[in-house]
Motif scaffolding. Structure first.
Motif, PDB file in Angstrom:
ATOM      1  N   CYS A 143      -6.625  -5.828  -0.808  1.00  0.00           N
ATOM      2  CA  CYS A 143      -6.340  -5.639  -2.236  1.00  0.00           C
ATOM      3  C   CYS A 143      -5.158  -6.478  -2.716  1.00  0.00           C
ATOM      4  N   ARG A 198      -5.486  -0.305   3.982  1.00  0.00           N
ATOM      5  CA  ARG A 198      -4.941  -1.472   4.685  1.00  0.00           C
ATOM      6  C   ARG A 198      -3.506  -1.785   4.270  1.00  0.00           C
ATOM      7  N   CYS A 199      -3.086  -1.347   3.084  1.00  0.00           N
ATOM      8  CA  CYS A 199      -1.681  -1.525   2.686  1.00  0.00           C
ATOM      9  C   CYS A 199      -0.795  -0.683   3.606  1.00  0.00           C
ATOM     10  N   CYS A 225      -4.277   0.569  -0.903  1.00  0.00           N
ATOM     11  CA  CYS A 225      -5.452   0.904  -0.121  1.00  0.00           C
ATOM     12  C   CYS A 225      -5.011   1.271   1.299  1.00  0.00           C
ATOM     13  N   CYS A 253      -1.600  -7.569   1.359  1.00  0.00           N
ATOM     14  CA  CYS A 253      -2.764  -6.866   1.917  1.00  0.00           C
ATOM     15  C   CYS A 253      -3.988  -7.785   1.909  1.00  0.00           C
TER      16      CYS A 253
HETATM   17 ZN   LIG Z   1      -4.451  -2.916   0.285  1.00  0.00          ZN
END
Ligand SMILES: [Zn+2]
Length: 262
Positions: free
Chosen positions: A251, A176-177, A174, A248
């Motif tokens: 996720c 945010r990763c 995602c 993360c």
């Molecule tokens: Zn993520």
């Protein structure tokens, strides 16, 4: 496909000719719902190309009005429509290009309060927003609502593009990763502060529209798990692999922010 009319066959003939799209892919586009976040530099070409492609229902969210300084790059708007809400202005351009498209105007700001309800209504979200709060919100809500996100960003002569569908698990990261936290305010300048090449919006927005069409029709390879970086001064593209981050907050396992937006 039985639900494509003769006029639609003519309008979309160059898509239907493509074996990767064909009549079945075009029918999928006509039955698809895409939300475009931001009707600005990126949103303008995304919206116009999706409308031209026959994406049957396009939602446009933008709470801003068209300003003279937008017209150097935001090609969905016109001088005549300065002062008009951007989502509404873009709707008028869509209908002039392709009156068969349904457009839903959301002339509001995307917030934690309305994002889940809004995004859950669409098959794919194209994020062309100009701030990190919205980018993170869109990423998180797309994950929770299991909606594919095609995301692009631009600044000065530089652009980035990726597709996020971490809700499918596996090798799909995602946003945010890639960027765990929004950067501190003032660390990264905005286009209003640092400038942006108008045609760069067209380069990245056109790529974004192409990836949305690919996600909707299943044509080719998804950009999920890859980040495309464009250097407009050197005219160079670089494609790098990005992996899910086990740590993360969204996720990863265990997720630590699962209830933020519920
Ligand atoms: Zn993520």
């Amino acid at each position: 496909m039985t639900d494509i009319t003769d006029e639609q066959i003519e309008r979309y003939a160059r898509h239907i000719l493509l074996p990767e799209i064909g009549g079945a892919g075009q029918a999928k586009l006509l039955n698809s719902r895409v939300l475009v976040v931001g009707a600005g530099g990126l949103g303008s070409p995304v919206i116009l190309y999706l409308a031209a492609a026959g994406v049957g229902h396009i939602g446009i969210i933008d709470d801003d009005d068209v300003d003279l300084s937008n017209l150097q790059r935001q090609i969905a708007h016109t001088t005549e429509r300065i002062g008009v809400n951007k989502a509404e202005s873009a709707r008028q351009s869509v209908l002039a290009l392709n009156p068969g498209i349904k457009v839903t105007v959301h002339s509001e700001r995307l917030t934690a309060a309305n994002a889940l309800e809004l995004i859950g209504d669409y098959d794919v979200v194209a994020d062309g927003s100009d701030n990190f709060d919205t980018r993170f919100l869109v990423n998180d809500v797309c994950y929770f609502s299991r909606t594919t996100l095609v995301s692009a960003a631009i600044l000065r002569f530089d652009g980035q593009l990726s597709t996020f569908r971490a809700h499918q698990g596996g090798a799909n990261p995602c946003y945010r990763c890639l960027y765990p936290e929004p950067p501190p305010p003032d660390l990264i300048p905005t286009c209003a502060e640092a400038g942006v090449l108008g045609a760069l919006c067209g380069v990245m927005g056109s790529l974004q529209a192409a990836e949305v069409v690919k996600e909707l029709t299943g044509a080719g390879e998804s950009m999920s798990g890859s980040l495309l970086i464009f250097d407009g001064l050197a005219t160079e593209f670089r494609k790098v692999k990005i992996k899910p981050d086990p740590a993360c907050a969204l996720c990863g396992s265990p997720a630590t922010i699962t209830n933020v937006y519920s």
